[in-house]
Design a protein around this motif. Structure first.
Motif, PDB file in Angstrom:
ATOM      1  N   MET A 148       0.793  -1.218   0.000  1.00  0.00           N
ATOM      2  CA  MET A 148       0.000   0.000   0.000  1.00  0.00           C
ATOM      3  C   MET A 148       0.835   1.283   0.000  1.00  0.00           C
ATOM      4  SD  MET A 148      -3.299  -0.275  -0.119  1.00  0.00           S
ATOM      5  CE  MET A 148      -3.939   1.171   0.745  1.00  0.00           C
ATOM      6  N   SER A 149       2.083   1.211   0.347  1.00  0.00           N
ATOM      7  CA  SER A 149       2.894   2.415   0.464  1.00  0.00           C
ATOM      8  C   SER A 149       3.615   2.725  -0.844  1.00  0.00           C
ATOM      9  CB  SER A 149       3.924   2.250   1.583  1.00  0.00           C
ATOM     10  OG  SER A 149       4.793   3.357   1.632  1.00  0.00           O
ATOM     11  N   ARG A 150       3.839   4.007  -1.102  1.00  0.00           N
ATOM     12  CA  ARG A 150       4.646   4.411  -2.251  1.00  0.00           C
ATOM     13  C   ARG A 150       6.138   4.247  -1.956  1.00  0.00           C
ATOM     14  NH1 ARG A 150       0.103   7.728  -2.444  1.00  0.00           N
ATOM     15  NH2 ARG A 150      -0.851   7.940  -4.510  1.00  0.00           N
ATOM     16  N   VAL A 151       6.463   4.017  -0.706  1.00  0.00           N
ATOM     17  CA  VAL A 151       7.849   3.758  -0.292  1.00  0.00           C
ATOM     18  C   VAL A 151       8.074   2.251  -0.271  1.00  0.00           C
ATOM     19  CG1 VAL A 151       9.547   4.047   1.549  1.00  0.00           C
ATOM     20  CG2 VAL A 151       7.875   5.852   1.090  1.00  0.00           C
ATOM     21  N   GLU A 152       9.181   1.802  -0.812  1.00  0.00           N
ATOM     22  CA  GLU A 152       9.467   0.377  -0.878  1.00  0.00           C
ATOM     23  C   GLU A 152       9.632  -0.226   0.515  1.00  0.00           C
ATOM     24  OE1 GLU A 152      12.936   0.149  -3.277  1.00  0.00           O
ATOM     25  OE2 GLU A 152      11.818   0.100  -5.164  1.00  0.00           O
ATOM     26  N   PRO A 153       9.325  -1.508   0.676  1.00  0.00           N
ATOM     27  CA  PRO A 153       9.559  -2.171   1.965  1.00  0.00           C
ATOM     28  C   PRO A 153      11.034  -2.099   2.345  1.00  0.00           C
ATOM     29  CG  PRO A 153       8.227  -3.546   0.515  1.00  0.00           C
ATOM     30  CD  PRO A 153       8.720  -2.413  -0.319  1.00  0.00           C
ATOM     31  N   PRO A 154      11.348  -2.055   3.636  1.00  0.00           N
ATOM     32  CA  PRO A 154      12.747  -1.951   4.064  1.00  0.00           C
ATOM     33  C   PRO A 154      13.638  -3.043   3.489  1.00  0.00           C
ATOM     34  CG  PRO A 154      11.270  -1.553   5.911  1.00  0.00           C
ATOM     35  CD  PRO A 154      10.412  -1.997   4.775  1.00  0.00           C
ATOM     36  N   ALA A 155      13.125  -4.271   3.424  1.00  0.00           N
ATOM     37  CA  ALA A 155      13.945  -5.371   2.900  1.00  0.00           C
ATOM     38  C   ALA A 155      14.311  -5.136   1.438  1.00  0.00           C
ATOM     39  CB  ALA A 155      13.200  -6.697   3.050  1.00  0.00           C
ATOM     40  N   VAL A 156      13.387  -4.573   0.670  1.00  0.00           N
ATOM     41  CA  VAL A 156      13.658  -4.289  -0.743  1.00  0.00           C
ATOM     42  C   VAL A 156      14.657  -3.150  -0.876  1.00  0.00           C
ATOM     43  CG1 VAL A 156      12.645  -3.486  -2.905  1.00  0.00           C
ATOM     44  CG2 VAL A 156      11.413  -5.143  -1.482  1.00  0.00           C
ATOM     45  N   ALA A 157      14.466  -2.103  -0.082  1.00  0.00           N
ATOM     46  CA  ALA A 157      15.388  -0.970  -0.136  1.00  0.00           C
ATOM     47  C   ALA A 157      16.806  -1.396   0.220  1.00  0.00           C
ATOM     48  CB  ALA A 157      14.907   0.123   0.815  1.00  0.00           C
ATOM     49  N   ALA A 158      16.924  -2.384   1.092  1.00  0.00           N
ATOM     50  CA  ALA A 158      18.244  -2.852   1.509  1.00  0.00           C
ATOM     51  C   ALA A 158      18.903  -3.750   0.474  1.00  0.00           C
ATOM     52  CB  ALA A 158      18.134  -3.590   2.847  1.00  0.00           C
TER      53      ALA A 158
END
Length: 249
Positions: A148-158
């Motif tokens: 639901m978020s426009r920000v990627e999940p932390p695991a993906v960002a990492a």
């Protein structure tokens, strides 16, 4: 006018090879993308792993964009909204109905639920059923089944280079008199490198040229048609990748 010689028909496999190579080249380019504006292809991939009961067929369009349900159970099926209220009704032999009083009706109009609720909308209000689709299939944005978020999940960002299980979810249903739930998983898939299919295509084309070179003499009647086939393959691959770039943009 030049007469048709035996050499012109010596390699009928050239046309077949062209067809096979084009079929191998295009699925990874233009055909890999959906054309539904509400089902934009993303790196997210949602999948229903348990239908709930036999006779329910689930599909996900656009990676995680739209959930599609087809009811072949022979029984009436109700899909519940986010607060447990009735949201959709699949009535066999009639149509699919949507509850105009359900908050899910309006939240599902936008991928991120960024909408204004009409007055009178409430999970506890009396159901106001309106026909939304003929037949026994319907697709919708279900916020339980995508990120639901426009920000990627932390695991993906990492680490964007590998697959991630983002969440597990359930969609509650009533089938006849039984309350069940469909279960699914949302995953993030890394981008696929563009070069492997290009290398594979070049290898197949090189093998085709090598076979012809070994089994024939380099005469005009034999090599000119092969050159035309090779040129056609290159142009079709280039065109398919141009379509892909335009689609991505």
């Amino acid at each position: 006018m030049r007469s048709v010689t035996t050499a012109d028909c010596r390699h009928p496999f050239a046309g077949l090879a062209l067809l096979i190579l084009v079929m191998l080249a295009t699925p990874g380019s233009a055909l890999a993308h959906g054309n539904d504006a509400d089902a934009v292809v993303t790196n997210y991939n949602s999948e229903i792993i348990d239908a709930g009961v036999d006779g329910l067929t689930w599909n996900v369009r656009g990676g995680d964009g739209l959930i599609e349900l087809t009811n072949d159970t022979g029984s009436e099926v109700t899909v519940f909204g986010y607060q447990g209220e009735p949201y959709l009704r699949f009535v066999p032999g009639d149509a699919v109905y949507r509850n105009a009083s359900s908050p899910a009706t309006y939240l599902n109009e936008d991928r991120y639920g960024d909408v204004d609720m009409p007055a009178g909308t409430s999970a506890t209000a009396a159901a106001d059923w309106e026909p939304i689709a003929a037949g026994n299939s319907y697709s919708w944005h279900d916020h339980r089944a995508h990120w639901m978020s426009r920000v990627e999940p932390p695991a993906v960002a990492a680490d964007r280079g590998r697959q991630h299980l983002i969440l597990e979810y359930e969609i509650p249903l009533q089938v006849g008199s039984d309350t069940v739930a469909a279960a699914g998983e949302l995953r993030w898939l890394p981008n696929v490198a563009w070069w492997p299919p290009v290398v594979a295509l070049a290898g197949v084309l090189s093998a085709l040229v090598a076979v012809v070179a070994v089994t024939t003499r380099p005469t005009q009647d034999r090599w000119v048609p092969l050159a035309r086939v090779a040129t056609s393959i290159v142009l079709l691959v280039v065109a398919a990748n141009i379509v892909r770039v335009i689609d991505d943009l």
